[in-house]
Write a protein that holds these residues in place. Structure first.
Motif, PDB file in Angstrom:
ATOM      1  N   VAL A 276       2.615 -32.734  46.791  1.00  0.00           N
ATOM      2  CA  VAL A 276       2.148 -32.841  46.070  1.00  0.00           C
ATOM      3  C   VAL A 276       1.991 -31.241  45.401  1.00  0.00           C
ATOM      4  O   VAL A 276       1.922 -30.513  44.484  1.00  0.00           O
ATOM      5  CB  VAL A 276       0.768 -33.102  46.393  1.00  0.00           C
ATOM      6  CG1 VAL A 276       0.069 -34.233  46.529  1.00  0.00           C
ATOM      7  CG2 VAL A 276       0.593 -32.254  47.628  1.00  0.00           C
TER       8      VAL A 276
ATOM      9  N   LEU B 190       2.770 -39.194  40.591  1.00  0.00           N
ATOM     10  CA  LEU B 190       2.355 -37.719  40.540  1.00  0.00           C
ATOM     11  C   LEU B 190       3.051 -37.051  38.747  1.00  0.00           C
ATOM     12  O   LEU B 190       1.778 -36.842  37.691  1.00  0.00           O
ATOM     13  CB  LEU B 190       2.457 -36.968  41.098  1.00  0.00           C
ATOM     14  CG  LEU B 190       2.343 -35.554  41.768  1.00  0.00           C
ATOM     15  CD1 LEU B 190       0.823 -35.483  41.770  1.00  0.00           C
ATOM     16  CD2 LEU B 190       2.626 -34.463  41.982  1.00  0.00           C
TER      17      LEU B 190
ATOM     18  N   PRO C  63      -4.864 -35.591  39.864  1.00  0.00           N
ATOM     19  CA  PRO C  63      -3.357 -36.584  40.127  1.00  0.00           C
ATOM     20  C   PRO C  63      -3.454 -35.904  41.874  1.00  0.00           C
ATOM     21  O   PRO C  63      -2.375 -36.572  42.022  1.00  0.00           O
ATOM     22  CB  PRO C  63      -2.446 -35.237  38.763  1.00  0.00           C
ATOM     23  CG  PRO C  63      -2.966 -35.206  38.389  1.00  0.00           C
ATOM     24  CD  PRO C  63      -4.278 -34.589  38.777  1.00  0.00           C
ATOM     25  N   ALA C  64      -3.139 -33.994  42.431  1.00  0.00           N
ATOM     26  CA  ALA C  64      -2.440 -34.583  43.371  1.00  0.00           C
ATOM     27  C   ALA C  64      -3.660 -34.593  44.451  1.00  0.00           C
ATOM     28  O   ALA C  64      -3.645 -35.035  45.529  1.00  0.00           O
ATOM     29  CB  ALA C  64      -2.555 -32.640  43.937  1.00  0.00           C
TER      30      ALA C  64
ATOM     31  N   VAL D  70      -2.657 -38.379  45.154  1.00  0.00           N
ATOM     32  CA  VAL D  70      -1.750 -38.863  44.982  1.00  0.00           C
ATOM     33  C   VAL D  70      -2.124 -38.833  46.900  1.00  0.00           C
ATOM     34  O   VAL D  70      -1.968 -39.644  48.016  1.00  0.00           O
ATOM     35  CB  VAL D  70      -0.360 -38.068  45.031  1.00  0.00           C
ATOM     36  CG1 VAL D  70       0.359 -37.938  46.015  1.00  0.00           C
ATOM     37  CG2 VAL D  70      -0.479 -38.467  43.127  1.00  0.00           C
TER      38      VAL D  70
ATOM     39  N   ARG E 220       5.734 -39.234  43.814  1.00  0.00           N
ATOM     40  CA  ARG E 220       6.941 -38.403  43.091  1.00  0.00           C
ATOM     41  C   ARG E 220       6.121 -38.599  41.793  1.00  0.00           C
ATOM     42  O   ARG E 220       6.494 -37.756  40.502  1.00  0.00           O
ATOM     43  CB  ARG E 220       7.870 -37.490  43.409  1.00  0.00           C
ATOM     44  CG  ARG E 220       7.634 -36.699  44.808  1.00  0.00           C
ATOM     45  CD  ARG E 220       9.073 -36.216  45.428  1.00  0.00           C
ATOM     46  NE  ARG E 220       8.711 -35.503  46.612  1.00  0.00           N
ATOM     47  CZ  ARG E 220       9.264 -34.927  46.705  1.00  0.00           C
ATOM     48  NH1 ARG E 220      10.893 -35.596  46.943  1.00  0.00           N
ATOM     49  NH2 ARG E 220       9.868 -34.074  47.961  1.00  0.00           N
TER      50      ARG E 220
END
Length: 286
Positions: A137, A64, A114-115, A118, A61
């Motif tokens: 996410v 992220l 980003p998501a 990850v 997290r």
């Protein structure tokens, strides 16, 4: 606190590995791990059933948030890699990490959202189940699967040649890079076509060097002179064909588009212009 610190230290290596693959920067990864420790020190760790999973979730997290913050920086050119940042990170350690992960993979990961990044890193590289990734996410499990699948397709790239030809061309490019790294003139001459053409963005050439060189001998001798750059080169799919990326610490600096004819390099172009780099599609060779 000492006992808690000891427990945390047993997980530090894994946390750093996760953070580095998500962020592609050792300095930022170390900061993310440190932030994870600070958050752990503020909770009742005795109430955490699975400390490893808790720490992995927290560091993911944090990473992220870092990735999303990058997207809001208007000064960063679209498509560029994470710029070098002043930090206390050990350059040798970062180089080893980049090599172990794969510079081409880091280049492709930096092009993901980003998501997506990850989800791909956690599932495909660390085998974390999708139902554990989804809350990180902020998506449903089904949507998280789609994120990872989309990322996986981008990581693999879209070859425009048959697999057999991709494999043959990869062997040629690997032989070229090996010879270049070693300053092996004979090896370079063996892999270059007699009438090979080299084109390069003038900005990366020594003053007075023409942007175009022709002939195996001229190109090989020039490559020997510039051998230091080859240390950071790695084969990759570039716009669907086998080429190479030059990515110190996983940060894209140059891309080579390469044309192979009859198992020899007939032409290659060295691209350094940020806008041209951003327009290229990269993929990782299996």
């Amino acid at each position: 606190m000492d006992e808690l610190a000891e427990r945390f230290e047993t997980h530090r290596g894994l946390l750093l590995g996760v953070a580095y693959r998500i962020l592609g920067s050792l300095g930022e990864a170390e900061d993310a791990v440190q932030e994870t420790w600070l958050r752990l020190s503020r909770v009742d760790a005795d109430g955490v059933d699975n400390l490893a999973a808790w720490l992995r979730t927290v560091v993911s997290r944090v990473c992220l948030d870092v990735l999303r913050a990058r997207k809001t920086r208007p000064e960063e050119p679209v498509g560029q890699q994470v710029p070098d940042q002043a930090s206390d990170a050990d350059p040798e350690q970062e180089a080893l990490l980049a090599e172990s992960v794969g510079r081409a993979l880091l280049v492709v990961l930096n092009a993901l959202g980003p998501a997506e990044r990850v989800a791909f890193v956690l599932h495909d590289l660390f085998a974390v189940p999708f139902d554990e990734i989804a809350p990180i996410v902020g998506r449903t499990t089904a949507t998280t699967k789609k994120l990872a699948s989309r990322a996986r397709l981008r990581v693999r790239g879209t070859p425009v040649l048959p697999d057999t030809e991709i494999t043959r061309n990869r062997h040629v490019v690997e032989a070229f890079l090996t010879a270049a790294r070693g300053g092996d003139l004979t090896g370079l001459l063996a892999v270059l076509a007699p009438d090979v053409v080299r084109v390069a963005d003038p900005s990366i050439l020594p003053p007075g060097t023409p942007f175009l060189a022709r002939g195996a001998r001229a190109v090989a001798e020039e490559t020997v002179v510039l051998a230091a750059k080859s240390r950071y080169a790695e084969p990759a799919l570039v716009d669907g064909t086998v080429g190479a990326v030059v990515a110190p610490h996983g940060r894209l600096r140059l891309a080579l588009t390469i044309v192979v004819v009859d198992d020899r390099i007939a032409r290659y172009e060295v691209i350094a212009d940020p806008r041209r780099l951003a327009a290229l599609e990269f993929g990782v060779l299996a």
